[in-house]
Design a protein around this motif. Structure first.
Motif, mmCIF file in Angstrom:
data_model
loop_
_atom_site.group_PDB
_atom_site.id
_atom_site.type_symbol
_atom_site.label_atom_id
_atom_site.label_comp_id
_atom_site.label_asym_id
_atom_site.label_seq_id
_atom_site.Cartn_x
_atom_site.Cartn_y
_atom_site.Cartn_z
ATOM 1 N N THR A 71 0.835 -1.198 0.000
ATOM 2 C CA THR A 71 0.000 0.000 0.000
ATOM 3 C C THR A 71 0.870 1.248 0.000
ATOM 4 O O THR A 71 2.057 1.195 0.356
ATOM 5 N N PRO A 72 0.291 2.408 -0.367
ATOM 6 C CA PRO A 72 1.046 3.662 -0.261
ATOM 7 C C PRO A 72 1.582 3.906 1.144
ATOM 8 O O PRO A 72 2.683 4.449 1.304
ATOM 9 N N ALA A 73 0.832 3.519 2.174
ATOM 10 C CA ALA A 73 1.313 3.711 3.545
ATOM 11 C C ALA A 73 2.589 2.916 3.803
ATOM 12 O O ALA A 73 3.500 3.381 4.502
ATOM 13 N N GLN A 74 2.686 1.729 3.223
ATOM 14 C CA GLN A 74 3.891 0.924 3.385
ATOM 15 C C GLN A 74 5.079 1.552 2.652
ATOM 16 O O GLN A 74 6.209 1.490 3.137
ATOM 17 N N VAL A 75 4.813 2.146 1.497
ATOM 18 C CA VAL A 75 5.887 2.843 0.782
ATOM 19 C C VAL A 75 6.405 3.996 1.634
ATOM 20 O O VAL A 75 7.616 4.189 1.789
ATOM 21 N N ARG A 76 5.486 4.766 2.207
ATOM 22 C CA ARG A 76 5.891 5.918 3.012
ATOM 23 C C ARG A 76 6.634 5.480 4.276
ATOM 24 O O ARG A 76 7.557 6.159 4.720
ATOM 25 N N ALA A 134 3.672 6.090 -5.760
ATOM 26 C CA ALA A 134 2.934 5.352 -4.743
ATOM 27 C C ALA A 134 2.988 6.065 -3.400
ATOM 28 O O ALA A 134 2.016 6.071 -2.645
ATOM 29 N N GLY A 135 4.126 6.684 -3.105
ATOM 30 C CA GLY A 135 4.249 7.412 -1.846
ATOM 31 C C GLY A 135 3.548 8.748 -1.836
ATOM 32 O O GLY A 135 3.435 9.382 -0.779
ATOM 33 N N GLY A 136 3.085 9.206 -2.999
ATOM 34 C CA GLY A 136 2.346 10.463 -3.077
ATOM 35 C C GLY A 136 3.217 11.703 -3.023
ATOM 36 O O GLY A 136 2.717 12.790 -2.724
ATOM 37 N N PRO A 157 11.509 -2.451 -6.375
ATOM 38 C CA PRO A 157 12.196 -3.283 -5.393
ATOM 39 C C PRO A 157 11.309 -4.402 -4.889
ATOM 40 O O PRO A 157 11.769 -5.448 -4.482
ATOM 41 N N ALA A 158 9.988 -4.170 -4.887
ATOM 42 C CA ALA A 158 9.038 -5.194 -4.439
ATOM 43 C C ALA A 158 8.511 -6.043 -5.594
ATOM 44 O O ALA A 158 7.603 -6.838 -5.411
ATOM 45 N N GLN A 159 9.073 -5.848 -6.808
ATOM 46 C CA GLN A 159 8.578 -6.552 -7.979
ATOM 47 C C GLN A 159 7.098 -6.253 -8.197
ATOM 48 O O GLN A 159 6.297 -7.123 -8.510
ATOM 49 N N THR A 160 6.709 -4.984 -7.983
ATOM 50 C CA THR A 160 5.303 -4.620 -8.083
ATOM 51 C C THR A 160 5.134 -3.412 -8.979
ATOM 52 O O THR A 160 6.076 -2.714 -9.295
ATOM 53 N N VAL A 161 3.908 -3.140 -9.375
ATOM 54 C CA VAL A 161 3.591 -2.013 -10.235
ATOM 55 C C VAL A 161 2.417 -1.258 -9.634
ATOM 56 O O VAL A 161 1.447 -1.859 -9.179
ATOM 57 N N LEU A 162 2.495 0.056 -9.617
ATOM 58 C CA LEU A 162 1.427 0.875 -9.052
ATOM 59 C C LEU A 162 0.173 0.790 -9.903
ATOM 60 O O LEU A 162 0.209 0.952 -11.111
ATOM 61 N N GLN A 163 -0.941 0.552 -9.267
ATOM 62 C CA GLN A 163 -2.217 0.467 -9.955
ATOM 63 C C GLN A 163 -2.933 1.820 -9.885
ATOM 64 O O GLN A 163 -2.692 2.627 -9.002
ATOM 65 N N SER A 164 -3.844 2.049 -10.803
ATOM 66 C CA SER A 164 -4.491 3.352 -10.896
ATOM 67 C C SER A 164 -5.383 3.649 -9.704
ATOM 68 O O SER A 164 -5.691 4.811 -9.436
ATOM 69 N N GLY A 183 -4.510 3.431 -6.732
ATOM 70 C CA GLY A 183 -3.709 3.991 -5.664
ATOM 71 C C GLY A 183 -3.045 2.995 -4.733
ATOM 72 O O GLY A 183 -2.575 3.351 -3.678
ATOM 73 N N VAL A 184 -3.000 1.721 -5.113
ATOM 74 C CA VAL A 184 -2.277 0.735 -4.318
ATOM 75 C C VAL A 184 -1.371 -0.044 -5.233
ATOM 76 O O VAL A 184 -1.526 -0.053 -6.448
ATOM 77 N N LEU A 185 -0.398 -0.718 -4.628
ATOM 78 C CA LEU A 185 0.470 -1.581 -5.398
ATOM 79 C C LEU A 185 -0.061 -3.002 -5.324
ATOM 80 O O LEU A 185 -0.570 -3.433 -4.313
#
Length: 302
Positions: free
Chosen positions: A72-77, A119-121, A290-297, A299-301
């Protein structure tokens, strides 16, 4: 103030080590933090980077980005560390593992870092890059491979800053890098040059001459004065960066970056695109974070 929906990308590039690249990235963050949510992306491996030791309050670090699950964005932050300057706080995404830990497999694709920052905004995204740009440009052309320098320049609303020491050898390497970038068709007209003084005293004549010649090739040239506090402590206590000449030069550098951005895309900056999976229309390419993930529209990964 940057519009809430905008995202300004400032990759700090250099022809080689010892250019003051990390210092320039930190000074930009110090100043931009007053008007925008700001993050520095530390793309270097931790044992070659000063950033793991500079934050005021270390975050979980890039190692906390899970390699096999959504985020989630919160985890990125929460992965970002807090740095404090005279004009406010900003964040840095760096690696806080112990020196003996296995190295992280950091992404090389600039779009991956862009997705992480989105993702972090964060509105102001400053990338402290670690590759030598002239070598990168020539290598990518010779081997017909995508270049990192071209990738950073191609990101939405990107204003590259070229850092170089204000010495004869420093500006000679910078001029070669500028020629390589020009030959490759990279957007010199959008770039800003930061010449970093390495000591007290008058800047050499060869540096002044180079600065004059570069003015006609790039968007702006700014001289960063020698600061004894930075030389002694780096940016580990950026709140003490109170020297008037340093603050004035930093403000001038930010003005040059914003002038380039507004000249290129208008004022205020348009809304930033939202990275999404490659399956969605208008998406940035799917790349490995780094997480092998892509941001979705939404607002979460995932």
């Amino acid at each position: 103030m940057l519009p809430v929906e905008s995202r300004l990308v400032v990759p700090v590039l250099a022809a080689g080590g010892g250019s003051g690249r990390s210092t320039v990235a930190g000074l930009l963050a110090c100043s931009l933090a007053a008007s925008a949510a700001t993050v520095v992306l530390d793309t270097a491996h931790r044992l070659a980077s000063p950033w793991p030791t500079w934050p005021t309050e270390p975050g979980a670090g890039l190692a906390s980005v899970p390699p096999d699950q959504g985020m989630t964005p919160a985890q990125v932050r929460s992965a970002a560390s807090r740095c404090s300057g005279p004009d406010g706080d900003w964040r840095v995404l760096t690696d806080h593992q112990e020196w003996s830990a296995p190295p992280l497999r950091l992404p090389s694709d600039p779009a991956a870092w862009y997705q992480l920052a989105a993702a972090g905004g964060w509105q102001a995204v400053i990338a402290d890059t670690s590759h030598p740009i002239a070598h990168d440009v020539v290598t990518s052309r010779t081997l017909s491979l995508p270049g990192l320098t071209a990738g950073w320049c191609a990101l939405p609303y990107s204003v590259p800053v070229l850092a170089a020491p204000a010495t004869g050898p420093g500006v000679a390497a910078l001029q070669i890098a500028v020629r390589a970038a020009s030959a490759e068709g990279l957007p010199l007209q959008r770039m800003v040059v930061a010449l970093v003084e390495t000591g007290d005293g008058r800047v050499p004549a060869v540096v002044r001459a180079a600065a004059t010649m570069l003015q006609a090739q790039v968007s702006g040239v700014v001289q960063i004065p020698y600061d004894s506090h930075i030389r002694a402590h780096g940016l580990g206590d950026a709140r003490r960066l109170t020297a008037r000449k340093t603050r004035e030069a930093t403000a001038a550098l930010v003005r040059a970056v914003l002038t380039s951005a507004h000249r290129s895309w208008g004022e205020p900056l348009p809304a930033a695109p939202v990275p999404a999976s490659a399956a969605r229309p208008g998406a940035l390419p799917a790349v490995s974070l780094p997480a092998q993930t892509v941001l979705q529209s939404e607002g979460v990964l995932a």
